[in-house]
Design a protein around this motif. Structure first.
Motif, short mmCIF file in Angstrom:
data_model
loop_
_atom_site.label_atom_id
_atom_site.label_comp_id
_atom_site.label_asym_id
_atom_site.label_seq_id
_atom_site.Cartn_x
_atom_site.Cartn_y
_atom_site.Cartn_z
N MET A 194 83.12 63.31 -14.49
CA MET A 194 83.64 61.69 -14.41
C MET A 194 83.82 61.38 -12.75
O MET A 194 85.05 61.85 -12.49
N SER A 195 82.91 61.03 -12.04
CA SER A 195 83.38 60.69 -10.70
C SER A 195 83.83 59.46 -10.34
O SER A 195 83.63 58.51 -10.97
N LEU A 196 84.94 59.35 -9.27
CA LEU A 196 85.66 57.96 -9.02
C LEU A 196 84.64 57.53 -7.62
O LEU A 196 84.69 58.33 -6.77
N VAL A 197 83.96 56.66 -7.60
CA VAL A 197 83.20 56.20 -6.73
C VAL A 197 83.40 54.68 -6.16
O VAL A 197 83.76 53.85 -6.51
N ASP A 198 82.86 54.76 -4.91
CA ASP A 198 82.99 53.42 -4.09
C ASP A 198 81.77 52.59 -4.68
O ASP A 198 81.89 51.14 -4.75
N LYS A 199 80.52 52.89 -5.21
CA LYS A 199 79.50 52.20 -5.81
C LYS A 199 79.13 52.49 -7.17
O LYS A 199 78.52 53.59 -7.50
N PRO A 200 79.91 51.77 -8.10
CA PRO A 200 79.66 52.27 -9.55
C PRO A 200 78.43 52.29 -9.90
O PRO A 200 77.74 51.18 -10.14
N ALA A 201 77.84 53.47 -10.27
CA ALA A 201 76.44 53.63 -10.87
C ALA A 201 76.38 55.01 -11.23
O ALA A 201 77.30 56.02 -11.09
N ILE A 202 75.42 55.24 -11.92
CA ILE A 202 75.13 56.77 -12.67
C ILE A 202 74.55 57.76 -11.68
O ILE A 202 73.38 57.84 -11.55
N GLY A 203 75.46 58.13 -10.49
CA GLY A 203 74.86 58.87 -9.52
C GLY A 203 74.01 58.13 -8.47
O GLY A 203 73.12 58.75 -7.69
N ILE A 204 74.05 56.64 -8.26
CA ILE A 204 72.93 56.17 -7.64
C ILE A 204 73.61 55.47 -6.43
O ILE A 204 74.77 54.97 -6.87
N SER A 205 73.01 55.46 -5.21
CA SER A 205 73.66 54.79 -4.10
C SER A 205 72.79 53.36 -4.09
O SER A 205 71.58 53.32 -3.71
N TRP A 206 73.44 52.34 -4.75
CA TRP A 206 72.75 50.99 -4.70
C TRP A 206 72.21 50.65 -3.39
O TRP A 206 71.17 50.00 -3.22
N MET A 247 81.10 44.46 -15.31
CA MET A 247 81.14 45.75 -15.74
C MET A 247 81.34 46.85 -14.92
O MET A 247 81.99 47.75 -15.54
N SER A 248 80.80 46.82 -13.77
CA SER A 248 80.57 47.82 -12.84
C SER A 248 81.95 48.27 -12.41
O SER A 248 82.04 49.37 -11.65
N GLN A 249 82.99 47.61 -12.38
CA GLN A 249 84.32 47.64 -11.83
C GLN A 249 85.22 48.12 -12.82
O GLN A 249 84.91 48.00 -14.08
N TRP A 250 86.37 48.80 -12.60
CA TRP A 250 87.30 49.24 -13.56
C TRP A 250 88.56 48.07 -13.27
O TRP A 250 88.70 47.38 -12.32
N LYS A 297 90.48 49.29 -2.80
CA LYS A 297 89.10 48.98 -3.27
C LYS A 297 88.10 49.87 -2.34
O LYS A 297 86.99 49.56 -2.14
N GLU A 298 88.51 51.18 -2.00
CA GLU A 298 87.63 52.00 -1.31
C GLU A 298 86.84 52.91 -2.48
O GLU A 298 85.71 53.46 -2.13
N LEU A 299 87.61 52.94 -3.67
CA LEU A 299 86.86 53.21 -5.05
C LEU A 299 86.78 52.20 -5.89
O LEU A 299 88.06 51.78 -5.80
N ASN A 300 85.80 52.02 -6.56
CA ASN A 300 85.55 50.82 -7.32
C ASN A 300 85.09 51.17 -8.74
O ASN A 300 84.99 50.02 -9.57
N GLY A 301 84.81 52.25 -9.20
CA GLY A 301 84.64 52.39 -10.59
C GLY A 301 83.98 54.00 -11.00
O GLY A 301 84.32 54.66 -10.16
N PHE A 302 83.52 54.11 -11.99
CA PHE A 302 83.44 55.26 -12.64
C PHE A 302 81.73 55.71 -12.42
O PHE A 302 80.84 54.66 -12.62
N SER A 303 81.32 56.96 -12.28
CA SER A 303 79.79 57.25 -12.31
C SER A 303 79.99 58.78 -12.90
O SER A 303 80.95 59.48 -12.66
#
Length: 338
Positions: free
Chosen positions: A25-37, A203-206, A320-326
């Motif tokens: 479960m990664s903590l990411v700056d762009k919440p998506a399933i392994g994708i850079s939007w 949805m995309s943020q926690w 807000k450098e990390l914004n959600g799960f991926s």
């Protein structure tokens, strides 16, 4: 054009495979399933400019023959006073006081960083509601729940966007034009995303606790959302998970004791120092506790709460450098469309 769509699975015709599922479960700056939007939004910028700048789409005002009036700054309380003011100034001659002008909208706000917003501001056009609706697929990945097609009028440039739609009325007499700014448009269209609940992340943020509990809550996976990816040749395609597959993935994640595996932005530096506190599948979105937290999510969403036990990571979340799960995992692929 969407192109190939691939369903991701962890089993096939009732056969299960031990090496498939979510491992981190990664903590990411762009919440998506392994994708850079961001990579995909950059590619779409030329399409935004081509559509929004083509002749007949939107209107570039002839400012040499246009007079702008701010209804609020001019002290006009309503449309009748605006018309009376136009007549009094003899700007358009004797206008019919019953004429309401043509309602249009202008993309407004501060200087932009996102490519979509930069393009919209640079064009400096006014648009009808129908024209704005034609832009709904030109900022992929930035809509509610990370969707690629969304209501640009309501959600502008997506989460944390500082821009809004300004409503104007356009009056003409054949020679001259008067544009009356009525300020920000209706409730959602005129409200920057950063001023909306959860900064526009539906949805995309926690959600995270502001106190020393250091707990974050948010969606890990969402069913039937098309996620953009690229193959080894650079060709774009989309993947998705069904609600049934997401439930299987969440159960295996817990059963195989991978629930404390986290990293940051998929850097593969896996740690088990953070603690998964809750994991659940949303059955009834209106009755689910995620609703009270400000999430607007569909049935079948996998929600998690996690205790962060690293001060540096927690500070990045608060800043807000990390914004959600991926998630990171291995899956089977089944093409459903070409």
């Amino acid at each position: 054009m969407i192109g190939k769509i691939v369903e991701l699975l962890i089993d096939w015709e009732d056969m299960e495979f031990d090496d498939l599922g979510v491992g981190i479960m990664s903590l990411v700056d762009k919440p998506a399933i392994g994708i850079s939007w961001q990579a995909f939004s950059e590619e779409e910028t030329d399409e935004v400019i081509l559509l929004a700048s083509k002749p007949g789409f939107g209107e570039v005002l002839d400012y040499a023959n246009t007079i702008e009036i701010s209804q609020k700054q001019a002290g006009f309380s309503d449309l009748t006073e605006v018309l009376q003011g136009i007549i009094g100034l003899d700007i358009l001659g004797k206008k019919d006081p019953t004429e309401e002008g043509e309602i249009k909208f202008r993309y407004s706000g501060p200087a932009a960083q996102r490519t979509f917003c930069r393009a919209m501001l640079s064009l400096n056009k006014v648009y009808t509601q129908d024209e704005i609706n034609q832009l709904n697929s030109f900022n992929p990945g930035f809509g509610p729940r990370g969707t690629s097609t969304y209501d640009i009028f309501k959600y502008k440039g997506g989460p944390n966007c500082t821009h809004f739609w300004e409503q104007v009325r356009v009056f003409r007499d054949g020679r001259r034009t008067v544009v009356v700014s009525e300020g920000a448009a209706g409730p959602l269209a005129g409200t920057p995303m950063q001023e909306q609940r959860n900064n526009g992340y539906l949805m995309s943020q926690w959600n995270f606790s502001e106190d020393d509990k250091m707990i974050i809550t948010g969606p890990a996976m969402t069913p039937n959302i098309l996620i953009p990816r690229k193959d080894e040749d650079g060709n774009a395609f989309h993947v998705y998970f069904t609600a049934e597959t997401i439930e299987k993935i969440s159960r295996r994640f817990l059963a195989e004791s991978k629930h404390n595996n986290t990293d940051v932005n998929h850097n593969d530096e896996v740690t088990t120092e953070n603690t998964l506190l809750e994991s659940w599948i949303v059955d009834d979105p209106e009755m689910d506790k995620s609703k009270a937290m400000g999430f607007d999510i569909p049935a079948g969403t996998w929600m998690v709460s996690m205790k962060i036990n690293n001060e540096e990571t927690w500070n990045k979340i608060k800043n807000k450098e990390l914004n959600g799960f991926s998630i990171t995992g291995q899956f089977l692929e089944r093409a459903t469309k070409s």
